[in-house]
Design an enzyme around this catalytic site. Structure first.
Site, PDB file in Angstrom:
ATOM      1  N   LYS A 163       1.123  -1.242  -0.138  1.00 45.18           N
ATOM      2  CA  LYS A 163      -0.115  -0.102   0.160  1.00 45.18           C
ATOM      3  C   LYS A 163       1.095   0.928  -0.197  1.00 45.18           C
ATOM      4  CE  LYS A 163      -4.044  -1.404  -0.197  1.00 45.18           C
ATOM      5  NZ  LYS A 163      -4.613  -2.112  -0.897  1.00 45.18           N
ATOM      6  N   LYS A 262     -12.159  -7.284  -9.406  1.00 48.90           N
ATOM      7  CA  LYS A 262     -12.245  -7.466  -8.144  1.00 48.90           C
ATOM      8  C   LYS A 262     -14.160  -7.685  -8.885  1.00 48.90           C
ATOM      9  CE  LYS A 262     -10.074  -5.558  -4.513  1.00 48.90           C
ATOM     10  NZ  LYS A 262      -8.924  -3.722  -4.577  1.00 48.90           N
TER      11      LYS A 262
HETATM   12 MG    MG Z   1      -6.176  -1.684  -5.389  1.00 50.51          MG
END
Ligand code: MG
Length: 382
Positions: A163, A262
């Site tokens: 991240k 996703k």
């Molecule tokens: Mg992502």
């Protein structure tokens, strides 16, 4: 061809082992909305994992629950679903909201595969083993992150996702690259930057990353195309790809060289497969990510991860990474270093544990044929 008699909807609060930290904040628990779709003989489960706040995208858990209860489920109950496309055809009148629509699409596919006694991934023509990667959020220190990466590499992971957020950015990347000069890394910015940061991304080119995931706004394509023109590192879009149509446009204008699919973000397995197929035709490789789903949603993600144009290890994790215990089981587990074997039971192979569902449910609702008719709503100008 299931005729849908009833849909049960649950919104649960499931504690995480440790908070999930990204560029947009921190979550100590997840709030999946679970959907059980029944035709009277068989049933199927779907999961929508939207967060408590609309930080990842405009949808959020309580809103997803309410929309399915009041609008989407009444449009599906009492319908003969001759194909998954019928669901999307029925729901197309309602703009957006792929997270809410996706739970119904997944429940449909689980129901169909269960009624045929077949594992869902086989119905989709997928392979029986998927590759998975390691993924680390914002941590307290670079040293803590480097220890975790070393553990992941020792366990056999072949790529690591980091991240990346203001304050946890190039210094972190420099420390990681110095410690692991040859490892495949990519960063996920979760839409924390703008085109004003182009110089930052040019500097990132020197770190030799596999890709930069969603650097710019969650709904942007045009600025990503401008950024991609100015940097060497491939851009991977995540948040921006909310439908097959968005994927088509992103590819057409050169907004990305990878797409993270996703399933819930795009409205379920049907549109996820459509994106996979159109990317394959355009020679744009894909991989699959998740939203910190329970074992149920993770198993649905794995179905898409089993397809042929998935060409990078996926963000699909064993339950024990996030939950102790998981709401749903039996979850996928590692079958070898950085690999998972698909579940060979009918349907998606995972369902909620009844006792834990009871314990963790915040809201529940059911939509039956009588209730669906009582809404009095009509669709498509009829
Ligand atoms: Mg992502």
């Amino acid at each position: 061809m299931p005729y849908i008699r009833r849909i049960d909807i649950y919104r649960a609060r499931v504690p995480l082992i440790s908070p999930f930290r990204t560029a947009y904040g921190s979550d100590a628990a997840v709030e999946p909305v679970l959907v059980r779709m029944s035709d009277g003989d068989h049933y199927g489960w779907g999961e929508s994992q939207a967060f408590h706040f609309p930080t990842f995208c405009p949808e959020y858990s309580a809103g997803v629950f309410q929309l399915i209860r009041d609008v989407l489920a009444p449009a599906i109950v009492g319908q003969e679903l001759t194909a998954a496309e019928v669901i999307h055809e029925r729901l197309k009148w309602f703009k957006g909201n792929p997270f809410a629509k996706g739970a119904l699409d997944m429940a449909y596919w689980d129901l169909v595969a269960r009624s045929r006694g077949e594992p869902l991934y086989r119905l989709f023509g997928g392979c029986d083993t998927i590759e998975v990667g390691a993924d680390f959020g914002v941590m307290d220190s670079h040293a803590a992150l480097i220890d975790k990466i070393a553990e992941a590499l020792a366990a056999g992971y072949t790529r690591v996702k980091l991240k990346f957020a203001p304050g946890w950015d190039t210094d972190m990347l420099a420390a990681v690259r110095k410690a692991f000069p040859d490892t495949v890394f990519h960063i996920d910015c979760n839409s924390a930057y703008t085109l004003a940061d182009v110089e930052l991304f040019k500097r990132i080119d020197d770190f030799g990353l596999a890709m930069i995931e969603q650097p710019l706004a969650h709904d942007d394509l045009v600025d990503h195309a401008a950024l991609q023109e100015r940097i060497r590192t491939p851009i991977c879009l995540d948040e921006s790809i909310t439908s097959p149509d968005k994927a088509r446009k992103a590819i057409a204008i050169g907004a990305c060289r990878w797409i993270n699919i996703k399933p819930i973000r795009v409205g379920g397995l049907t549109p996820a497969r459509a994106i996979h197929d159109l990317c394959a035709k355009a020679n744009v490789p894909c991989w699959v990510g998740g939203m910190v789903e329970t074992g149920l949603g993770m198993a649905h993600c794995a179905v898409i991860a089993s397809l042929a144009n998935i060409r990078y290890p996926n963000d699909i994790f064993p339950s024990k990474r996030f939950f102790a215990p998981d709401l749903a089981g039996p979850g996928l587990t590692l079958s070898g270093p950085a690999r998972m074997r698909m579940l060979d039971t009918p349907g998606v192979g995972v369902e909620p544990d009844p006792a834990r569902l009871e314990q963790w449910t915040l809201d529940r609702a059911q939509v039956t044929e009588t209730q669906a008719m009582a809404t009095g709503a009509t669709l498509g100008g009829r």
